[in-house]
Enzyme design. Structure first.
Site, short mmCIF file in Angstrom:
data_model
loop_
_atom_site.label_atom_id
_atom_site.label_comp_id
_atom_site.label_asym_id
_atom_site.label_seq_id
_atom_site.Cartn_x
_atom_site.Cartn_y
_atom_site.Cartn_z
N GLN A 123 3.14 10.13 0.77
CA GLN A 123 4.46 9.49 0.83
C GLN A 123 5.38 9.77 -0.25
OE1 GLN A 123 2.49 5.42 2.00
NE2 GLN A 123 4.31 5.32 3.14
N CYS B 136 6.22 0.44 7.39
CA CYS B 136 5.72 1.45 6.50
C CYS B 136 6.77 1.93 5.40
CB CYS B 136 5.44 2.82 7.39
SG CYS B 136 4.89 4.09 6.29
N GLU C 284 -3.06 3.29 5.34
CA GLU C 284 -3.02 4.23 4.34
C GLU C 284 -3.82 5.39 4.33
OE1 GLU C 284 -0.56 3.72 2.49
OE2 GLU C 284 -0.37 1.71 2.89
N GLY D 174 0.79 -1.33 -0.07
CA GLY D 174 0.04 0.17 -0.03
C GLY D 174 0.91 1.38 -0.09
#
Lengths: 173, 167
Positions: free
Chosen positions: A51, A95, A138, A46
C-alpha cells in the site's frame, strides 16, 4: 520515522504478489516503523507494505482487544495463515487504499497466523474478532487482493469508478 | 484496513432511540472490539453504538488514555443512570460525531451508572469529574441526544456552524 503516501486503488502495485522478506534488516525494521506511523496517521488499524508501494511481505496492525488491553502495535514479516475456522463472521470493512468506501465481507472468524517478528523470531498466534478480519485483509494485500474483490462485480466496478474519479480530483488539486 | 465511519449530522441514526441488548454473544463481543478500535483510531474517549449506525444500547469509553498513554477500555451494555448528585459541573464537551465542535455543558458532577458487561453480568459504579460527564454524554447517544441539544438555540446554531467534515 516518516509517514509515507498511501497508494489509491486502482494501482498496478496493489495487484501484485509481494516478495518474501529474506532478511529482517535495520532497513526493514525502519520500514515497519514508517508503516506504523503511516497507519496511525491515516488513521487505520492495519497496513500492508504494497500500500506504500513496497512489494515486500510485511504488514503492520494495531487492533485493540476489549478489556484492559495495552496498545499492541505489531509488525508481521512473511505472515502466513496456517489454519482457519469453519465459523465465519461479517465485518463492514474499509481500506486505506480505497478511502470512504465500506462493504460487508464474510471471512473465517478465527485464524492462526505464523510470522517473523522484528527480531526475526518465528511466532504463531490465533486471532479472533476484529483482529482475525484485519490480519486476513492485510495478508490479502500481499497477494494482490483487495476487499472489494469479494464483492459482486457491479458493486466492485462502482467503487473502482469512484476511486478513479477521486484520483483525478486529487491530481488536479 | 480502515474502520467504518463515525456518523455525523444530519444522519437520522444519531437521533433514534437504540434498542436494549438481549444477546450476549460473540457478535456483541466483536462489535465492542470494533467500537473500541474506532474510538482509539478517531482518536476519542468514548463512542456509542449509534455513532456507527448500530442502534443498540452500548458504549465504550476510556476517559484517561489520552492523558496517561495507558489504554483501559471499558464496555457498558444497557447502561442506566440510577442516581445523580445535586451538584453540577460545566465541562467543554467534544463529540466524535461533531468534529470541530466544542460546547460547554452543565451536568451532574456525580452519577451512579448501572450496566451489564459483555457476559451480561451487572455492575454499578459511581463516576465523578470528567468520567461523570463522559458516561452521561455517551448514555445520551442511546436516546438520540447530542451534547449540543443542551445549548440555547442561538448558541447551538453557532456551535453547529463550526462543524467540519471528518478528516
Amino acid at each position: 520515522m516518516t509517514t509515507r503516501p498511501i497508494l489509491i486503488h486502482p494501482d498496478p502495485r496493489l495487484k501484485k504478489v509481494a516478495d518474501p522478506v529474506a532478511e529482517i534488516s535495520a532497513e526493514m525494521r525502519a520500514l515497519a516503523e514508517d508503516m506504523l506511523e503511516t497507519m496511525y496517521d491515516a488513521p487505520g488499524i492495519g497496513l500492508a507494505a504494497p500500500q506504500i508501494g513496497v512489494l515486500k511481505r510485511l504488514i503492520v496492525m494495531d487492533c485493540v482487544k476489549e478489556e484492559g488491553a495495552a496498545p499492541q502495535p505489531m509488525a508481521l514479516f512473511n505472515p502466513e495463515v496456517t489454519w482457519t475456522s469453519d465459523e465465519t463472521s461479517v465485518y463492514e470493512e474499509g481500506c486505506l487504499s480505497i478511502p470512504e468506501q465500506y462493504a460487508e465481507v464474510t471471512r473465517p472468524s478465527e485464524v492462526r497466523v505464523r510470522w517473523q517478528d522484528m527480531d526475526g523470531k518465528l511466532r504463531e498466534e490465533q486471532f479472533d474478532g476484529l483482529w482475525a478480519t484485519c490480519v486476513q485483509h492485510e495478508i490479502d494485500h500481499l497477494n494482490g487482493k483487495l476487499f472489494i474483490d469479494y464483492l459482486k462485480p457491479m458493486k466492485r466496478q462502482m467503487i473502482t469508478r469512484k476511486m478513479q474519479k477521486l484520483k483525478r480530483e486529487r491530481a488536479r488539486a | 484496513m480502515s474502520l467504518r465511519p463515525i456518523l455525523t449530522p444530519p444522519d437520522a441514526r444519531l437521533r433514534q432511540v437504540a434498542a436494549p441488548v438481549t444477546a450476549f454473544d460473540a457478535a456483541l463481543r466483536d462489535l465492542a472490539g470494533e467500537m473500541t478500535a474506532i474510538m482509539y483510531a478517531a482518536p476519542g474517549r468514548g463512542l456509542a453504538a449509534p455513532q456507527i449506525g448500530e442502534l443498540r444500547r452500548l458504549f465504550v469509553m476510556d476517559a484517561g488514555w489520552k492523558d496517561t498513554g495507558h489504554r483501559a477500555p471499558r464496555v457498558m451494555v444497557n447502561p442506566e443512570i440510577v442516581s445523580a448528585g445535586d451538584a453540577t459541573q460545566v465541562m467543554d464537551e467534544g463529540c466524535l460525531s461533531l468534529p470541530g465542535v466544542i460546547v460547554p455543558v452543565q451536568r451532574p458532577s456525580e452519577v451512579t451508572l448501572r450496566w451489564q458487561d459483555l457476559d451480561g453480568a451487572r455492575h454499578e459504579e459511581t463516576f465523578t469529574g470528567f468520567a461523570a460527564t463522559c458516561v452521561q454524554h455517551e448514555r445520551d447517544h442511546l436516546d438520540g441526544i447530542l451534547c449540543t441539544d443542551y445549548l440555547p438555540e442561538d448558541a447551538r446554531a453557532d456551535a453547529l456552524a463550526q462543524l467540519r467534515p471528518r478528516p
